[in-house]
Design an enzyme around this catalytic site. Structure first.
Site, PDB file in Angstrom:
ATOM      1  N   ASP A  26       0.847  -1.194   0.000  1.00 34.35           N
ATOM      2  CA  ASP A  26       0.000   0.000   0.000  1.00 34.35           C
ATOM      3  C   ASP A  26       0.882   1.243   0.000  1.00 34.35           C
ATOM      4  O   ASP A  26       1.661   1.463   0.926  1.00 34.35           O
ATOM      5  CB  ASP A  26      -0.896  -0.042   1.249  1.00 34.35           C
ATOM      6  N   ASN A  28      -0.280   4.528  -0.211  1.00 32.51           N
ATOM      7  CA  ASN A  28      -0.862   5.795   0.251  1.00 32.51           C
ATOM      8  C   ASN A  28      -1.582   5.709   1.598  1.00 32.51           C
ATOM      9  O   ASN A  28      -2.331   6.616   1.959  1.00 32.51           O
ATOM     10  CB  ASN A  28      -1.802   6.364  -0.819  1.00 32.51           C
ATOM     11  N   ASP A  30      -4.056   3.944   2.744  1.00 33.40           N
ATOM     12  CA  ASP A  30      -5.489   3.672   2.924  1.00 33.40           C
ATOM     13  C   ASP A  30      -5.753   2.209   3.309  1.00 33.40           C
ATOM     14  O   ASP A  30      -6.898   1.778   3.400  1.00 33.40           O
ATOM     15  CB  ASP A  30      -6.293   4.054   1.668  1.00 33.40           C
ATOM     16  N   ASP A  34      -1.854  -1.201  -3.816  1.00 33.17           N
ATOM     17  CA  ASP A  34      -2.194  -0.454  -5.030  1.00 33.17           C
ATOM     18  C   ASP A  34      -1.062  -0.544  -6.056  1.00 33.17           C
ATOM     19  O   ASP A  34       0.014  -1.080  -5.759  1.00 33.17           O
ATOM     20  CB  ASP A  34      -2.508   1.012  -4.681  1.00 33.17           C
ATOM     21  N   ASP A 103      -5.108 -10.350 -15.501  1.00 27.49           N
ATOM     22  CA  ASP A 103      -6.187 -11.309 -15.334  1.00 27.49           C
ATOM     23  C   ASP A 103      -7.303 -10.945 -16.308  1.00 27.49           C
ATOM     24  O   ASP A 103      -7.686  -9.777 -16.411  1.00 27.49           O
ATOM     25  CB  ASP A 103      -6.705 -11.240 -13.884  1.00 27.49           C
ATOM     26  N   ASP A 205      -9.343 -16.279 -16.239  1.00 29.43           N
ATOM     27  CA  ASP A 205     -10.130 -16.801 -15.126  1.00 29.43           C
ATOM     28  C   ASP A 205     -11.176 -17.819 -15.611  1.00 29.43           C
ATOM     29  O   ASP A 205     -11.910 -17.543 -16.567  1.00 29.43           O
ATOM     30  CB  ASP A 205     -10.837 -15.608 -14.458  1.00 29.43           C
ATOM     31  N   GLU A 260      -7.123 -20.714 -16.475  1.00 29.73           N
ATOM     32  CA  GLU A 260      -7.466 -21.355 -15.203  1.00 29.73           C
ATOM     33  C   GLU A 260      -8.561 -22.379 -15.461  1.00 29.73           C
ATOM     34  O   GLU A 260      -9.630 -22.030 -15.954  1.00 29.73           O
ATOM     35  CB  GLU A 260      -7.946 -20.325 -14.184  1.00 29.73           C
ATOM     36  N   HIS A 332      -3.793 -17.163  -5.079  1.00 29.80           N
ATOM     37  CA  HIS A 332      -4.609 -16.342  -4.182  1.00 29.80           C
ATOM     38  C   HIS A 332      -5.854 -17.061  -3.661  1.00 29.80           C
ATOM     39  O   HIS A 332      -6.619 -16.480  -2.899  1.00 29.80           O
ATOM     40  CB  HIS A 332      -5.021 -15.061  -4.926  1.00 29.80           C
ATOM     41  N   ASP A 333      -6.081 -18.285  -4.129  1.00 28.23           N
ATOM     42  CA  ASP A 333      -7.247 -19.055  -3.675  1.00 28.23           C
ATOM     43  C   ASP A 333      -6.839 -20.216  -2.767  1.00 28.23           C
ATOM     44  O   ASP A 333      -7.697 -20.992  -2.349  1.00 28.23           O
ATOM     45  CB  ASP A 333      -7.985 -19.656  -4.884  1.00 28.23           C
TER      46      ASP A 333
HETATM   47  O1  TEU Z   1     -11.393 -19.227  -9.254  1.00 31.64           O
HETATM   48  C1  TEU Z   1     -12.186 -20.247  -9.763  1.00 31.64           C
HETATM   49  C2  TEU Z   1     -12.469 -21.330  -8.879  1.00 31.64           C
HETATM   50  O2  TEU Z   1     -12.802 -22.395  -9.345  1.00 31.64           O
HETATM   51  C3  TEU Z   1     -12.362 -21.105  -7.442  1.00 31.64           C
HETATM   52  O3  TEU Z   1     -13.593 -20.874  -6.897  1.00 31.64           O
HETATM   53  C4  TEU Z   1     -11.716 -22.286  -6.868  1.00 31.64           C
HETATM   54  O4  TEU Z   1     -12.597 -23.362  -6.750  1.00 31.64           O
HETATM   55  C5  TEU Z   1     -11.203 -21.996  -5.528  1.00 31.64           C
HETATM   56  O5  TEU Z   1     -11.033 -20.668  -5.308  1.00 31.64           O
HETATM   57  C6  TEU Z   1      -9.888 -22.735  -5.406  1.00 31.64           C
HETATM   58  O6  TEU Z   1      -9.665 -23.004  -4.087  1.00 31.64           O
HETATM   59  C7  TEU Z   1     -11.301 -18.060  -9.979  1.00 31.64           C
HETATM   60  C8  TEU Z   1     -10.469 -17.056  -9.220  1.00 31.64           C
HETATM   61  O7  TEU Z   1      -9.171 -17.548  -9.079  1.00 31.64           O
HETATM   62  C9  TEU Z   1     -11.136 -16.776  -7.914  1.00 31.64           C
HETATM   63  O8  TEU Z   1     -10.376 -15.918  -7.110  1.00 31.64           O
HETATM   64  C10 TEU Z   1     -12.480 -16.159  -8.220  1.00 31.64           C
HETATM   65  O9  TEU Z   1     -13.181 -15.986  -7.015  1.00 31.64           O
HETATM   66  C11 TEU Z   1     -13.303 -17.024  -9.169  1.00 31.64           C
HETATM   67  O10 TEU Z   1     -12.567 -17.498 -10.275  1.00 31.64           O
HETATM   68  C12 TEU Z   1     -14.444 -16.225  -9.744  1.00 31.64           C
HETATM   69  O11 TEU Z   1     -13.985 -15.287 -10.653  1.00 31.64           O
HETATM   70 CA    CA Z   2      -3.521   2.125  -1.195  1.00 25.61          CA
END
Ligand code: TEU
Ligand code: CA
Length: 561
Positions: A26, A28, A30, A34, A103, A205, A260, A332-333
């Site tokens: 971050d 700034n 907040d 960013d 993305d 995605d 993905e 990130h998931d």
């Molecule tokens: O994720 C797709 C997806 O299949 C996820 O829900 C997945 O089952 C889970 O997160 C894995 O542990 C993509 C993106 O990576 C996710 O961040 C989004 O929430 C999702 O699509 C919807 O766009």
């Molecule tokens: Ca920020």
């Protein structure tokens, strides 16, 4: 053996670093990461040797799913910065030899996208058919029995028109109707807009879900995954749309495209990535991250190394010379790598994280490093459901409550698997809020930031960061690059439940990778003549692989005769 059948592409030896902008840095105060914050930290990524950044969505969005719900593909969300900032990021990254991969979220938009707002206005609206609207069944119920990833049902009723719209994700993420050529053209035009800025490509995605069969049949497979997937995952429509996208957009640029693709096997992997089929560069599959849980049902299962080895090897072997892999431990998931597959206690956190990096980075394919993985950041402990942010955590919690599971047990599941673990801000240094922000972070940092942070890792030559840097160097260097990137793979001892060992061969050069996944000493023998110890996460001298004593979580790369 060489791999000359496959034409060489720049992304074959690329290493991707994934940034989840909200949690990266971050600038700034907040509390939200960013784009200027990313620019400040580009040297951290360059220092690691990664040459591609996959940037999770920064587009305009109401942030129901933190940006995976886009309301304007041509604008940057104000909390992330401006279009000028984005242009500057591309430029600054380029100056460091780093390409930006954005993305591309086009299975769905936000329900606040002007296209959907129009579409919702009524059955006669010219944009009605841009989304998927269906009449209820005679009894007023949903058009079919499909489920959603984030809600019990994939359909939401619009009272005004009396029709349901489809959303495989949240009700604020309506699915676009790819059967409509106007939709496809609008997406292609938008892709050109971004690619013309000099992007390195797109991460697409849930791209394997864009084809919906025109008869919208009921699901009949309920034992795994989100009900309906047998109809909307990887169907021929999807492949047809991708070939059209390739012809109209991708073939005009030299870019990396990664799709993905949940619910895919290696044959699907070939369908997407075989260069002759002219679809995309590679897919991002989920088989190996599905071993230790039934995600959709929020059920935990024990991690089984034998199964892991068998899945990873199958992908390595089945795509050899036929397509391209991406390889990753987390994104990130997913939860944090070292907490999930290694040992995040004080004694072995660094050692086991290096072991995991070694195993993955010596495989064929394009490796992805998720922000903080190079620091061996760990899962955070969450005490109750209020502390979680992610809509999926809340959905899973509700499901578990409905099944009569005790709250403590449900929180335990989420403490293993919640997507929030990956979204805890990156630890930059030992100052307040880990140096991520001068304000209040949108998601609190992990208290262990005083020990685990980038300033520490970069200054310590024995850190996980420097180990990852060496792994990247091996892939990109002259000495071992070809064998790491293009070598043939062979799994050794598939029935060994503690040690993961495999070979890579290319043009007379052979690497042996040996990794102890256990916290105990293991003795093993590999019938090969040692030429050189290429990398070792312990300091011991090894002179013979025919008699090896592996310390807990020890991992070595050997060159052998
Ligand atoms: O994720 C797709 C997806 O299949 C996820 O829900 C997945 O089952 C889970 O997160 C894995 O542990 C993509 C993106 O990576 C996710 O961040 C989004 O929430 C999702 O699509 C919807 O766009
Ligand atoms: Ca920020």
């Amino acid at each position: 053996m060489s791999n000359e059948q496959l034409e060489r592409r720049w992304w074959h030896n690329a290493v991707v670093y994934q940034i989840y902008p909200r949690s990266f840095n971050d600038s700034n105060g907040d509390g939200v990461g960013d784009i200027p914050g990313i620019i400040e930290k580009l040297d951290h990524i360059k220092g690691l040797g990664a040459n591609v950044i996959w940037l999770s969505p920064v587009y305009q969005s109401p942030m129901d799913d933190n940006g995976y719900d886009i309301s304007d593909y041509y604008e940057i969300a104000p909390e992330f910065g401006t279009m000028d900032d984005m242009d500057e990021l591309i430029k600054q990254a380029d100056a460091r030899g780093i390409k930006i991969v954005m993305d591309l979220v086009v299975n769905h938009t936000s329900d606040e996208h002007p296209w959907f707002k129009e579409s919702k206005k009524g059955k006669d609206n010219p944009k009605r058919d841009w989304y998927i609207w269906k009449d209820p069944k005679e009894d007023g119920s949903e058009p079919n029995n499909w489920e959603s990833f984030f809600k019990p049902k994939a359909w939401t009723l619009d009272e005004e028109s009396g029709q349901y719209y489809l959303h495989l994700f949240s009700n604020k993420q309506p699915d676009l109707n790819w059967a409509n050529p106007e939709v496809r053209e609008a997406v292609y035009e938008m892709m050109h807009f971004w690619l013309k800025k000099g992007l390195g490509g797109f991460r697409m995605d849930v791209i394997n879900m864009i084809g919906k069969p025109s008869d919208f049949p009921d699901a009949s497979i309920f034992d795994e995954g989100v009900a309906g997937w047998e109809h909307w995952a990887n169907n021929m429509l999807c492949h047809q749309y991708l070939r059209e996208m390739n012809e109209k957009v991708l073939s005009h640029y030299d870019v990396l495209t990664v799709g993905e693709t949940p619910f895919t096997n290696t044959m699907d992997g070939r369908f997407y990535s075989d260069p002759g089929r002219k679809e995309i560069s590679m897919i991002f599959q989920f088989e190996h991250v599905s071993i230790d849980r039934e995600e959709h049902n929020a059920v935990r299962k024990p991690f089984d190394l034998l199964q892991y080895k068998s899945i990873m090897s199958k992908w390595q072997d089945d795509l050899y010379q036929k397509g391209w892999n991406s390889v990753y431990w987390s994104n990130h998931d997913q939860p944090r790598t070292v907490s999930r597959y290694g040992n995040d206690g004080d004694e072995y956190r660094v050692i086991s994280a290096k072991m995991l990096g070694t195993v993955l980075h010596m495989m064929s394919g394009t490796p992805y490093i998720y922000q903080g993985e190079e620091l061996a950041m760990t899962n955070k402990h969450f005490n109750n459901i209020e502390e979680f942010n992610d809509l999926m955590a809340k959905f899973h919690y509700q499901k578990m409550m409905d099944r009569g599971i005790e709250p403590a047990e449900a929180i335990d599941f989420l403490n293993h698997f919640s997507r929030d673990h990956a979204r805890v801000p990156v630890h930059w240094d030992a100052s307040d809020n880990a140096g991520f922000t001068s304000g209040t972070p949108w998601l609190p940092v992990n208290p262990n930031y005083t020990e685990i942070n980038a300033a520490q890792a970069v200054s310590d030559q024995g850190s996980v960061y420097h180990h990852y840097r060496k792994l990247v160097e091996l892939r990109q260097g002259d000495e071992y690059g070809d064998v790491v990137v293009y070598g043939k793979h062979q799994l050794l001892d598939p029935e060994d439940s503690k040690v993961y060992a495999y070979l890579r061969f290319y043009d007379g050069k052979t690497l042996l990778v040996v990794a102890n996944f256990s916290g105990e000493v293991q003795s093993r023998a590999y019938d090969h003549q040692l030429k050189k110890v290429v990398l070792n996460n312990y300091a011991d001298d090894i002179s013979d692989v025919r008699e090896l004593t592996l310390s807990p979580y020890q991992a070595c790369i050997f060159e052998i005769e």
